[in-house]
Design an enzyme around this catalytic site. Sequence first.
Site, PDB file in Angstrom:
ATOM      1  N   ASN A  13       1.004  -1.345   0.113  1.00  0.00           N
ATOM      2  CA  ASN A  13      -0.044  -0.014   0.182  1.00  0.00           C
ATOM      3  C   ASN A  13       0.721   0.848   0.061  1.00  0.00           C
ATOM      4  OD1 ASN A  13      -3.130  -0.366   0.040  1.00  0.00           O
ATOM      5  ND2 ASN A  13      -2.247  -2.047   1.619  1.00  0.00           N
ATOM      6  N   LEU A  87      -1.064  -0.070  18.252  1.00  0.00           N
ATOM      7  CA  LEU A  87      -2.015   0.961  18.372  1.00  0.00           C
ATOM      8  C   LEU A  87      -1.022   2.264  18.603  1.00  0.00           C
ATOM      9  CD1 LEU A  87      -4.287   0.142  21.383  1.00  0.00           C
ATOM     10  CD2 LEU A  87      -4.926   0.443  18.937  1.00  0.00           C
ATOM     11  N   ILE A  88      -1.576   3.225  17.972  1.00  0.00           N
ATOM     12  CA  ILE A  88      -0.723   4.712  18.101  1.00  0.00           C
ATOM     13  C   ILE A  88      -1.062   5.250  19.264  1.00  0.00           C
ATOM     14  CG2 ILE A  88      -0.766   7.105  16.958  1.00  0.00           C
ATOM     15  CD1 ILE A  88       0.222   4.810  14.827  1.00  0.00           C
ATOM     16  N   HIS A 104      -8.189  -1.032   6.441  1.00  0.00           N
ATOM     17  CA  HIS A 104      -8.514  -2.396   6.929  1.00  0.00           C
ATOM     18  C   HIS A 104      -8.962  -3.197   5.621  1.00  0.00           C
ATOM     19  CE1 HIS A 104      -9.639  -5.269   9.853  1.00  0.00           C
ATOM     20  NE2 HIS A 104     -10.753  -5.260   9.349  1.00  0.00           N
TER      21      HIS A 104
HETATM   22  C1  GAR Z   1      -2.980  -4.698   3.920  1.00  0.00           C
HETATM   23  O1  GAR Z   1      -4.184  -5.672   3.575  1.00  0.00           O
HETATM   24  C2  GAR Z   1      -3.735  -3.882   5.053  1.00  0.00           C
HETATM   25  O2  GAR Z   1      -5.146  -3.571   4.660  1.00  0.00           O
HETATM   26  C3  GAR Z   1      -3.875  -4.720   6.300  1.00  0.00           C
HETATM   27  O3  GAR Z   1      -2.396  -5.197   6.025  1.00  0.00           O
HETATM   28  C4  GAR Z   1      -1.981  -5.307   4.827  1.00  0.00           C
HETATM   29  C5  GAR Z   1      -0.629  -4.655   4.487  1.00  0.00           C
HETATM   30  O4  GAR Z   1      -0.335  -5.026   3.560  1.00  0.00           O
HETATM   31  N1  GAR Z   1      -4.021  -3.937   7.365  1.00  0.00           N
HETATM   32  C6  GAR Z   1      -4.582  -4.559   8.432  1.00  0.00           C
HETATM   33  O5  GAR Z   1      -4.933  -5.778   8.356  1.00  0.00           O
HETATM   34  C7  GAR Z   1      -5.028  -3.700   9.607  1.00  0.00           C
HETATM   35  N2  GAR Z   1      -6.007  -4.099  10.595  1.00  0.00           N
HETATM   36  P1  GAR Z   1       1.030  -4.033   2.732  1.00  0.00           P
HETATM   37  O6  GAR Z   1       2.041  -4.292   3.727  1.00  0.00           O
HETATM   38  O7  GAR Z   1       1.312  -4.833   1.585  1.00  0.00           O
HETATM   39  O8  GAR Z   1       0.458  -2.790   2.479  1.00  0.00           O
END
Ligand code: GAR
Length: 200
Positions: A13, A87-88, A104
């Site tokens: 992301n 958590l922040i 999320h």
């Molecule tokens: C993503 O799918 C994001 O939505 C999820 O972690 C992944 C990170 O992927 N976040 C959560 O689960 C937060 N609760 P990335 O490191 O490839 O961006």
Amino acid sequence: MKIAVFVSGRGSNLQAILDSQKEYKTVEVKAVISDKISCPAFQIADKYSLPAFSLGDKEGCTGYNELPGLLSKLEIEFIVLAGFLKLIPNEVIKRYSKKIINIHPALLPSFGGKGMYGMNVHKAVFESSAKVSGVTIHFVDETYDTGKIIAQRCVDISDVKSAEEIAERVLKAEHELLPYVVNKFAEGNVKFVDNRVMVF
Ligand code: GAR
């Protein structure tokens, strides 16, 4: 808009935000911050020569209590949690009220909360036999996944055979929605109307 992107894992992301800036040019990623000493997302930071910081009490890390100072020093205006699993600190949440967002990988308020991250989410969605999943971008408050919802996108999962297949479809939607929303914030096009969040 000067932003910090918080990561714990692979950073796809983060990459999507960086890619989007070839078109948008509204955002400057001033720091990549992780709760890990090293994570794959740091390789992306490295590739783009972005300053990277690890949070924690180990040698070479920035203590969580030093985080507010670091964000001030870097003149961070906005924070994106892109797969950040801790958590922040409350002090940061108060200071960046309505200026911290999280992505999320499901449709909140379902399938959220402590422990619901990454594949845990997709496995729970798969086991529930839900026919749609998706991505939620929401404001960050003091607890996991409870802040007001900014944007969502649905993904049809009625024909999937595995949680991995859900993850793959949802991730594709994440990579479109997150840069879009970050850009909307940079343009000043996210507003509260009657206590609901509107993206114009
Ligand atoms: C993503 O799918 C994001 O939505 C999820 O972690 C992944 C990170 O992927 N976040 C959560 O689960 C937060 N609760 P990335 O490191 O490839 O961006």
